[in-house]
Design a protein around this motif. Structure first.
Motif, mmCIF file in Angstrom:
data_model
loop_
_atom_site.group_PDB
_atom_site.id
_atom_site.type_symbol
_atom_site.label_atom_id
_atom_site.label_comp_id
_atom_site.label_asym_id
_atom_site.label_seq_id
_atom_site.Cartn_x
_atom_site.Cartn_y
_atom_site.Cartn_z
ATOM 1 N N GLU A 489 -44.777 -66.176 -12.801
ATOM 2 C CA GLU A 489 -44.901 -66.736 -14.148
ATOM 3 C C GLU A 489 -43.790 -67.718 -14.494
ATOM 4 N N ALA A 490 -42.657 -67.655 -13.798
ATOM 5 C CA ALA A 490 -41.498 -68.477 -14.168
ATOM 6 C C ALA A 490 -41.749 -69.956 -13.910
ATOM 7 N N ASP A 491 -41.265 -70.800 -14.852
ATOM 8 C CA ASP A 491 -41.301 -72.251 -14.644
ATOM 9 C C ASP A 491 -40.099 -72.708 -13.826
ATOM 10 N N THR A 492 -38.984 -72.031 -14.046
ATOM 11 C CA THR A 492 -37.737 -72.374 -13.345
ATOM 12 C C THR A 492 -37.092 -71.094 -12.835
ATOM 13 N N VAL A 493 -36.630 -71.141 -11.604
ATOM 14 C CA VAL A 493 -35.923 -69.996 -11.024
ATOM 15 C C VAL A 493 -34.493 -70.409 -10.696
ATOM 16 N N VAL A 494 -33.531 -69.625 -11.170
ATOM 17 C CA VAL A 494 -32.113 -69.856 -10.875
ATOM 18 C C VAL A 494 -31.629 -68.750 -9.933
ATOM 19 N N LEU A 495 -31.055 -69.137 -8.812
ATOM 20 C CA LEU A 495 -30.511 -68.185 -7.840
ATOM 21 C C LEU A 495 -28.995 -68.185 -7.947
ATOM 22 N N ALA A 496 -28.416 -67.016 -8.197
ATOM 23 C CA ALA A 496 -26.951 -66.939 -8.353
ATOM 24 C C ALA A 496 -26.440 -65.693 -7.653
ATOM 25 N N SER A 497 -25.675 -65.881 -6.574
ATOM 26 C CA SER A 497 -25.122 -64.761 -5.811
ATOM 27 C C SER A 497 -23.707 -65.081 -5.366
ATOM 28 N N GLN A 498 -23.034 -64.055 -4.925
ATOM 29 C CA GLN A 498 -21.761 -64.277 -4.237
ATOM 30 C C GLN A 498 -22.128 -64.665 -2.798
ATOM 31 N N TRP A 499 -22.326 -65.951 -2.598
ATOM 32 C CA TRP A 499 -22.883 -66.428 -1.333
ATOM 33 C C TRP A 499 -21.963 -66.117 -0.158
ATOM 34 N N GLN A 500 -22.589 -65.835 0.968
ATOM 35 C CA GLN A 500 -21.857 -65.580 2.205
ATOM 36 C C GLN A 500 -22.401 -66.500 3.293
ATOM 37 N N LEU A 501 -21.625 -66.675 4.352
ATOM 38 C CA LEU A 501 -22.012 -67.654 5.377
ATOM 39 C C LEU A 501 -23.375 -67.350 5.987
ATOM 40 N N TRP A 502 -23.691 -66.071 6.149
ATOM 41 C CA TRP A 502 -24.963 -65.749 6.785
ATOM 42 C C TRP A 502 -26.163 -66.061 5.888
ATOM 43 N N ASN A 503 -25.906 -66.263 4.576
ATOM 44 C CA ASN A 503 -27.003 -66.601 3.649
ATOM 45 C C ASN A 503 -27.535 -68.017 3.853
ATOM 46 N N ILE A 504 -26.678 -68.915 4.310
ATOM 47 C CA ILE A 504 -26.980 -70.353 4.272
ATOM 48 C C ILE A 504 -28.309 -70.711 4.934
ATOM 49 N N PRO A 505 -28.615 -70.195 6.125
ATOM 50 C CA PRO A 505 -29.909 -70.565 6.740
ATOM 51 C C PRO A 505 -31.115 -70.150 5.902
ATOM 52 N N TYR A 506 -30.948 -69.177 5.012
ATOM 53 C CA TYR A 506 -32.083 -68.683 4.237
ATOM 54 C C TYR A 506 -32.259 -69.399 2.901
ATOM 55 N N LEU A 507 -31.295 -70.201 2.491
ATOM 56 C CA LEU A 507 -31.410 -70.880 1.203
ATOM 57 C C LEU A 507 -32.575 -71.869 1.202
ATOM 58 N N GLU A 508 -32.670 -72.683 2.249
ATOM 59 C CA GLU A 508 -33.767 -73.655 2.333
ATOM 60 C C GLU A 508 -35.115 -72.934 2.438
#
Length: 517
Positions: A489-508
């Motif tokens: 249902e959301a028009d806009t999604v905001v992602l906010a985490s304490q990012w870690q290096l292993w997260n980066i490949p999954y962002l795209e």
């Protein structure tokens, strides 16, 4: 052996990668204490037929308390000058527990020994002293009773039973799945609490009944020294802060230390233990252990406030300063109170009373700082107002709005915004609220708890690798989000985490998934 043990600990605390397992030096100390204290008790009972508990505790007090109380007092004073309220408040709590020989319980309740926040706890190292002091308090009772028993092998039976129950307790506590145990945080519990460390003391104690001369064959002595050194050097250089400890991982350094005690040195490899340098470090090891950690914490805090990293040159200077301070502590505090004729003439009751009075004098200001939000009055009114939030109030503020908004959209005709994440997401929600922007949108949230990240389609094996203890809860969080209606249902999604290096490949991949959905 004390020299090796304290060297491992100091190099580990200084951050040298080669000694990432140097924390096992504490376990070597426990084995040594188990051996020495048991030998003292056994010899006294066998030679006199009795054991004087008051005299024993008075000797322990003269040995430990003077240097400890000086360290606590100086650390408290420096902390009151350097630290803001939220850190100084914790120093007060830690000191209060330390003078009561209970700081291991305090730090267990606060979190893990290897947490990032540990670098801002100048009294963290006192946990091991509390374990030792609890050992001195409890250990003589079953040992003296077993020594007076008619059964010759009663002491070994008692030691074996203590070691067995302690070690099995390590394994059972880590593998238990009930809610009560999970609430106690098993990894921290077995690290800090004395019952789970008792088998280490017992390993050293058993050596008393095997004698100190070791094998007669000289070649065999060299082999055993080689094996013992290898068993303490390997974990000091190969273990890291991610392993389960003590548990079965502590057996290697503890058995290695016991082997070295039993062998009693050798002609060649034994020089690694009895050379002049390492022996002198061993002599000041207690003072060095006491002073090195507060020194490191205060220096790192100053570097942190300046936004700079510690250089290798500074690490070398820190180690030299720690040694110099330890020598001064040994000469001016340890020796006079331990060996001085004036204090040796004091009866045990007088030593006990003096120790209690000094502890009480330290506990009063510590309790005041602990109970009054870290003496926030030390700062100006304006700054005090900013520093006055305690941790519980701060956590409540961060998550309160996010908790209230964790529900479905109500179709108010406003742009629908979904914020997904951890406390970083909580901060973002509060920014919208405090800036009066929240009225122009329909805001909803989805919290990612238990280290689950604000990324989707993460394979189960990645959570198994990065968060093994919380992997199942992370997978459940991800599944719940993907099945949630708010995501559609959301028009806009905001992602906010304490990012870690292993997260980066999954962002795209996450962004692609959201757009496709």
């Amino acid at each position: 052996m004390r020299g090796w043990a304290v060297g491992f600990v100091v190099l580990h605390h200084l951050g040298f990668a080669a000694f990432k397992g140097g924390f096992i030096g504490v376990d070597i100390f426990f084995v040594i204490s188990g051996f020495l204290i048991t030998q003292i008790i056994r010899d006294e009972v066998q030679s006199t037929g009795r054991f004087s508990f008051p005299s024993f505790f008075a000797r322990r007090a003269r040995r430990l308390f003077p240097a400890l109380l000086v360290t606590l007092a100086v650390t408290f004073l420096v902390s009151s000058i350097l630290f803001p309220p939220q850190y100084f408040e914790r120093v007060g709590g830690a000191l209060f527990y330390a003078v009561a020989s209970l700081s291991n319980f305090y730090f267990w309740s606060e979190g893990g020994y290897f947490d990032l926040a540990s670098e801002l706890k100048p009294l963290l190292h006192t946990w091991s002293l509390s374990v030792e002091e609890q050992f001195y308090l409890i250990w003589p009772i079953p040992l003296v009773l077993s020594l007076k028993a008619k059964f010759k092998w009663a002491p070994l039976v008692v030691l074996g039973a203590i070691a067995t129950f302690s070690f099995i307790g390590n394994l059972a506590f880590m593998n238990a799945n009930n809610v009560f145990v999970a609430t106690l945080d098993p990894r921290n519990a077995i690290f800090y609490l004395t019952p789970f460390r008792a088998f280490e003391f017992a390993i050293g104690a058993v050596v008393v009944w095997f004698g100190r001369s070791g094998p007669v064959n000289l070649i065999f002595k060299e082999i055993m020294i080689f094996a013992g050194l290898g068993m303490i050097i390997y974990p000091a250089t190969r273990y890291d802060t991610d392993i389960v400890f003590p548990s079965y991982n502590a057996l290697v350094p503890c058995l290695g230390a016991a082997l070295l005690i039993y062998t009693g040195g050798s002609r060649y490899l034994g020089r690694l233990l009895d050379n002049r340098l390492i022996v002198r470090i061993g002599i000041i090891s207690y003072s060095l252990y006491l002073v090195h950690w507060p020194l490191i914490v205060f220096f790192k805090f100053q570097k942190m406030t300046l936004g700079s990293e510690i250089t290798n040159h500074e690490l070398f200077l820190l180690s030299l300063v720690a040694v110099v301070l330890a020598i001064l502590m040994y000469q001016l505090v340890e020796q006079p109170f331990r060996r001085g004729a004036w204090i040796q003439s004091w009866p045990p009751s007088q030593v006990g009373f003096a120790s209690l009075m000094l502890a009480f004098m330290l506990a009063l200001p510590a309790a005041s700082a602990w109970a009054s939000n870290g003496w926030v009055w030390r700062f100006s009114d304006e700054l005090s107002a900013q520093l006055s939030l305690n941790r519980k109030n701060l956590d409540r503020y961060v998550f309160e709005r996010m908790d209230q908004l964790e529900k479905g959209f109500s179709n108010q005709g406003l742009p629908k915004v979904l914020v997904i994440g951890d406390s970083m997401a909580g901060d973002f929600v509060n920014i919208l609220a405090e800036s009066d922007s929240i009225g122009a949108i329909e805001l909803r949230t989805f919290q990612m708890r238990h280290n689950a990240q604000a990324i989707f389609t993460v394979p189960d094996e990645d959570y198994d690798e990065h968060f093994p203890e919380e992997a199942e809860r992370c997978k459940a969080q991800q599944k719940a989000l993907l099945e949630s209606n708010v995501l559609d249902e959301a028009d806009t999604v905001v992602l906010a985490s304490q990012w870690q290096l292993w997260n980066i490949p999954y962002l795209e991949k996450t962004i692609r998934y959201l757009k496709e959905r």
